[in-house]
Enzyme design. Structure first.
Site, short mmCIF file in Angstrom:
data_model
loop_
_atom_site.label_atom_id
_atom_site.label_comp_id
_atom_site.label_asym_id
_atom_site.label_seq_id
_atom_site.Cartn_x
_atom_site.Cartn_y
_atom_site.Cartn_z
N THR A 176 0.84 -1.20 0.10
CA THR A 176 0.16 -0.13 -0.03
C THR A 176 0.91 1.11 0.01
O THR A 176 1.94 1.13 0.55
CB THR A 176 -0.97 -0.03 1.20
OG1 THR A 176 -1.54 -1.30 1.29
CG2 THR A 176 -1.79 1.12 0.98
N GLY A 212 -1.75 -1.53 6.06
CA GLY A 212 -1.36 -2.85 7.01
C GLY A 212 -2.51 -3.79 6.48
O GLY A 212 -2.77 -4.18 5.33
#
Lengths: 177, 130
Positions: free
Chosen positions: B1, B52
């Site tokens: 990400t 995450g």
């Protein structure tokens, strides 16, 4: 007060032994993005333009998990997603399930600015991308050899992994329970 | 990400996040990134981008929680708000970057590390992993 910026390239189980050839390209991209962003902010660009600019750069870096370099689904495909939000107006846009759009973040911004909606996904998002004329590539463009190998290892271990989960040594099952 | 948050000289806040998700995720799985309030959120007080394990970030509405603490807890700093939210998520699951309307910057995580960088007009300049 003045301008301020922060960016990330993902959190996870990043070992301190990460080899330089895997660490340095990522750090170099962070530094380049910071330089781009600070130059843009100094020249008067808006926060919205700057966050899109930075995320596009990160999407175009194959060492990060977005755009080219996106990790693979169980079927070996890419399904990318992105979002953008403007704090003052609370306008926002989001996309999911993209397999051909080069910069998902820019499509998310178009959802925010060109539609009455917040979130488009899968074939609807891809159709909107075509309608808006954003850059697209064959899905194979986004798939790297490193990520094929990561998928192979994840399947072998029968698990899903966050961005920086390290390969499991063949003789070590301590990390998979 | 990957993600970015910023405040410009006029005081406008914005956030953006983009991801490929998790390795070996199910086809059709949606993570936190595009779920406004989970992985991405901005209002007139702060802007947040998270990273995450998406399922944990959605459950804990991480990005919106940081903004809510800023809104409802008087005199709470952005750093303390982010630290409180990250501490409430199971270890190893989340990281975030955030900026506030006051020009504060914070980069918090409960994972081993997070690729991150920040800069401010006041001269702060950081690039880090661990």
């Amino acid at each position: 007060m003045g301008w301020a910026i922060a960016l990330h390239g993902g959190a996870g189980d990043i070992p301190r032994s990460l080899p330089p050839d895997r660490r340095e390209p990522r750090l170099a991209t962070l530094r380049r993005c910071l330089d781009l962003a600070t130059a843009a902010l100094r020249s008067g660009s808006t926060a919205l333009d700057v966050v899109e600019l930075v995320v596009r750069e990160l999407e175009n870096c194959p060492h990060y998990n977005a755009g080219v370099g996106s990790v693979l689904t169980a079927d070996g495909t890419v399904e990318m997603e992105a979002a953008v939000m403007d704090g003052n107006t609370m306008r926002c846009g989001a996309v999911s399930g993209l397999s051909t759009v080069v910069n998902a973040v820019s499509l998310a911004r178009l959802v925010m600015e060109k539609t009455p909606h917040i979130y488009l996904a899968f074939h609807g998002a891809e159709a909107f991308a075509r309608e808006q004329g954003v850059e697209t590539k064959d899905p194979s463009h986004f798939i790297t050899e490193a990520n094929k190998e990561r998928l192979r290892q994840a399947k072998e271990a029968n698990r899903v992994q966050v961005d920086y989960t390290q390969p499991i040594p063949k003789d070590d099952n301590s990390r998979i329970g | 990400t990957v993600g970015c948050v910023a405040i410009d000289s006029a005081g406008n806040l914005a956030t953006a996040t983009s991801t490929g998700g998790l390795v070996n995720k199910m086809v059709g799985r949606i993570g936190d990134t595009p779920v406004i309030g989970a992985g991405t959120y901005a209002n007139r007080l702060c802007a947040v981008s998270a990273t995450g394990v998406g399922e944990a970030i959605i459950r804990h509405t991480v990005a919106r929680d940081v903004a809510a603490l800023m809104e409802y807890v008087p005199d709470l700093s952005l750093e303390d708000a982010a630290a409180r939210v990250v501490a409430g998520v199971p270890p190893g699951k989340v990281g975030l970057v955030a900026v506030s309307a006051a020009g504060e910057v914070t980069m918090a995580y409960n994972t081993t590390g997070m690729f991150r960088a920040c800069a401010t007009e006041g001269g702060r300049h950081e690039v880090g992993i661990w």
